[in-house]
Design a protein around this motif. Structure first.
Motif, mmCIF file in Angstrom:
data_model
loop_
_atom_site.group_PDB
_atom_site.id
_atom_site.type_symbol
_atom_site.label_atom_id
_atom_site.label_comp_id
_atom_site.label_asym_id
_atom_site.label_seq_id
_atom_site.Cartn_x
_atom_site.Cartn_y
_atom_site.Cartn_z
ATOM 1 N N ASP A 175 0.836 -1.213 0.000
ATOM 2 C CA ASP A 175 0.000 0.000 0.000
ATOM 3 C C ASP A 175 0.866 1.257 0.000
ATOM 4 O O ASP A 175 0.610 2.199 -0.760
ATOM 5 C CB ASP A 175 -0.912 0.017 1.239
ATOM 6 C CG ASP A 175 -2.204 -0.749 1.036
ATOM 7 O OD1 ASP A 175 -2.660 -0.842 -0.114
ATOM 8 O OD2 ASP A 175 -2.754 -1.254 2.028
ATOM 9 N N ASP A 176 1.886 1.276 0.845
ATOM 10 C CA ASP A 176 2.757 2.457 0.951
ATOM 11 C C ASP A 176 3.573 2.655 -0.321
ATOM 12 O O ASP A 176 3.799 3.789 -0.756
ATOM 13 C CB ASP A 176 3.690 2.321 2.155
ATOM 14 C CG ASP A 176 2.955 2.448 3.482
ATOM 15 O OD1 ASP A 176 1.797 2.900 3.474
ATOM 16 O OD2 ASP A 176 3.538 2.087 4.529
ATOM 17 N N ILE A 177 4.015 1.559 -0.940
ATOM 18 C CA ILE A 177 4.780 1.667 -2.189
ATOM 19 C C ILE A 177 3.905 2.234 -3.298
ATOM 20 O O ILE A 177 4.333 3.118 -4.056
ATOM 21 C CB ILE A 177 5.349 0.293 -2.593
ATOM 22 C CG1 ILE A 177 6.445 -0.127 -1.610
ATOM 23 C CG2 ILE A 177 5.893 0.324 -4.022
ATOM 24 C CD1 ILE A 177 6.936 -1.546 -1.808
ATOM 25 N N VAL A 178 2.676 1.737 -3.393
ATOM 26 C CA VAL A 178 1.748 2.239 -4.414
ATOM 27 C C VAL A 178 1.464 3.715 -4.182
ATOM 28 O O VAL A 178 1.489 4.528 -5.118
ATOM 29 C CB VAL A 178 0.432 1.430 -4.407
ATOM 30 C CG1 VAL A 178 -0.615 2.085 -5.294
ATOM 31 C CG2 VAL A 178 0.683 -0.002 -4.865
ATOM 32 N N ALA A 179 1.220 4.089 -2.929
ATOM 33 C CA ALA A 179 0.911 5.488 -2.608
ATOM 34 C C ALA A 179 2.076 6.403 -2.970
ATOM 35 O O ALA A 179 1.893 7.468 -3.566
ATOM 36 C CB ALA A 179 0.571 5.625 -1.124
ATOM 37 N N THR B 229 0.239 11.638 -5.506
ATOM 38 C CA THR B 229 0.661 11.820 -4.114
ATOM 39 C C THR B 229 1.714 12.911 -4.042
ATOM 40 O O THR B 229 2.737 12.837 -4.731
ATOM 41 C CB THR B 229 1.228 10.511 -3.542
ATOM 42 O OG1 THR B 229 0.255 9.476 -3.641
ATOM 43 C CG2 THR B 229 1.617 10.694 -2.079
ATOM 44 N N ASP B 230 1.461 13.908 -3.216
ATOM 45 C CA ASP B 230 2.418 15.003 -3.041
ATOM 46 C C ASP B 230 3.751 14.433 -2.554
ATOM 47 O O ASP B 230 3.785 13.672 -1.587
ATOM 48 C CB ASP B 230 1.865 15.992 -2.010
ATOM 49 C CG ASP B 230 2.672 17.290 -1.931
ATOM 50 O OD1 ASP B 230 3.920 17.208 -1.939
ATOM 51 O OD2 ASP B 230 2.056 18.362 -1.864
ATOM 52 N N LEU C 291 2.493 8.170 4.663
ATOM 53 C CA LEU C 291 1.838 7.440 3.576
ATOM 54 C C LEU C 291 0.614 6.658 4.035
ATOM 55 O O LEU C 291 -0.249 6.334 3.216
ATOM 56 C CB LEU C 291 2.848 6.489 2.923
ATOM 57 C CG LEU C 291 3.974 7.175 2.153
ATOM 58 C CD1 LEU C 291 5.014 6.153 1.725
ATOM 59 C CD2 LEU C 291 3.432 7.918 0.943
ATOM 60 N N LYS C 292 0.517 6.366 5.322
ATOM 61 C CA LYS C 292 -0.638 5.597 5.782
ATOM 62 C C LYS C 292 -1.928 6.389 5.664
ATOM 63 O O LYS C 292 -3.022 5.813 5.708
ATOM 64 C CB LYS C 292 -0.441 5.137 7.223
ATOM 65 C CG LYS C 292 -0.504 6.242 8.261
ATOM 66 C CD LYS C 292 -0.298 5.686 9.655
ATOM 67 C CE LYS C 292 -0.372 6.784 10.719
ATOM 68 N NZ LYS C 292 -0.170 6.253 12.078
ATOM 69 N N ASP C 293 -1.810 7.695 5.497
ATOM 70 C CA ASP C 293 -2.997 8.530 5.342
ATOM 71 C C ASP C 293 -3.522 8.528 3.911
ATOM 72 O O ASP C 293 -4.615 9.031 3.652
ATOM 73 C CB ASP C 293 -2.682 9.973 5.756
ATOM 74 C CG ASP C 293 -2.335 10.074 7.238
ATOM 75 O OD1 ASP C 293 -2.849 9.251 8.018
ATOM 76 O OD2 ASP C 293 -1.543 10.974 7.609
ATOM 77 N N VAL C 294 -2.750 7.969 2.986
ATOM 78 C CA VAL C 294 -3.196 7.888 1.592
ATOM 79 C C VAL C 294 -4.092 6.661 1.449
ATOM 80 O O VAL C 294 -3.689 5.555 1.826
ATOM 81 C CB VAL C 294 -1.995 7.769 0.635
ATOM 82 C CG1 VAL C 294 -2.469 7.674 -0.809
ATOM 83 C CG2 VAL C 294 -1.053 8.954 0.820
ATOM 84 N N PRO C 295 -5.325 6.802 0.935
ATOM 85 C CA PRO C 295 -6.233 5.655 0.814
ATOM 86 C C PRO C 295 -5.632 4.530 -0.013
ATOM 87 O O PRO C 295 -4.943 4.774 -1.011
ATOM 88 C CB PRO C 295 -7.463 6.257 0.129
ATOM 89 C CG PRO C 295 -7.393 7.725 0.423
ATOM 90 C CD PRO C 295 -5.935 8.060 0.461
#
Length: 238
Positions: free
Chosen positions: A126-130, A136-137, A143-147
């Motif tokens: 998930d974090d890698i994708v985000a 993503t800014d 990164l955990k805040d990115v859906p």
């Protein structure tokens, strides 16, 4: 914030490694169905020939041999996939300042530690994708805040389902089953496991392609250089 690129870090395309992982993941799918067939063959042999030692020995030999091939294929796919994951994680850390939920060591460790291996790998992906997504800014703090994405959810749920039916239930509870009823249950579970493994494999290949697309589409500018003049900004020699 650094004003220049550290000399030991730069982006790298992991497309070739991703293709290698995808091919091996496809091989795992083939061996999963081969194992399911060998379980069915063992059940059919026991039902047809009863306690005939020669027939049962041949069926057990086929089942054991295919099981070894399946284990080797899974090991090879896991090694290449984890190496690929490690490398795309490196790129992700360059794209975005955001803190990943787990340190890079967990890219390997998350698969080996019992219990946490049921959710840590998903969160790492998930974090890698985000971080790889150009929407993503690059200065996002966490990164955990990115859906998360539905693709990662679907891949992980099918993988866990296959893991449970194939490894915990079938290989644990019914290992060494000899009664006809147990062998029939073993066939059903083996087939269900192969079905989930196939689904997880297809989704894993799509996920690999998706991350490659994201990292190829995003400008290869490290987060610490965002907003700084790009003239004279050169990657280190490789």
């Amino acid at each position: 914030m650094p004003s220049q690129v550290p000399l030991d870090r730069w982006f790298s395309s992991e497309r070739a490694m991703g293709v290698g992982a995808s091919v091996l993941i496809g091989l795992v799918t083939v061996t999963a169905w081969s194992t399911a067939w060998s379980d069915w063959n063992l059940y059919r042999t026991r039902r047809t020939y009863g306690d005939d030692a020669a027939e049962l020995s041949e069926a057990n030999l086929i089942s054991g041999s295919l099981g070894i091939v399946a284990a080797l294929a899974l090991f090879a796919a896991a090694v290449v996939f984890i190496v690929w994951l490690w490398r795309v994680r490196w790129n992700a850390e360059m794209f975005c300042r955001g803190e990943h939920r787990y340190s890079r060591g967990w890219v390997l460790g998350c698969w080996l530690v019992p219990v946490v291996n049921l959710w840590y790998p998903k969160q790492i992906v998930d974090d890698i994708v985000a971080a790889s997504d150009q929407r993503t800014d690059p200065l996002t703090p966490d990164l955990k805040d990115v859906p998360g994405t539905r693709l990662v959810w679907a891949w992980w749920l099918t993988w866990v389902a296959g893991l449970v039916t194939g490894n915990i239930v079938q290989r644990g509870v019914l290992a060494g089953a000899s009664q006809l009823g147990d062998l029939r249950t073993n066939v059903i579970l083996s087939s269900v496991s192969a079905l989930f493994t196939t689904g997880a494999a297809v989704l894993a290949v799509i996920l690999i392609q998706r991350i490659d697309e994201l990292q190829s589409a995003r400008p290869w500018v490290p987060w610490w250089a965002v907003g700084t003049p790009q003239n004279g900004f050169q990657p280190p020699a490789r």
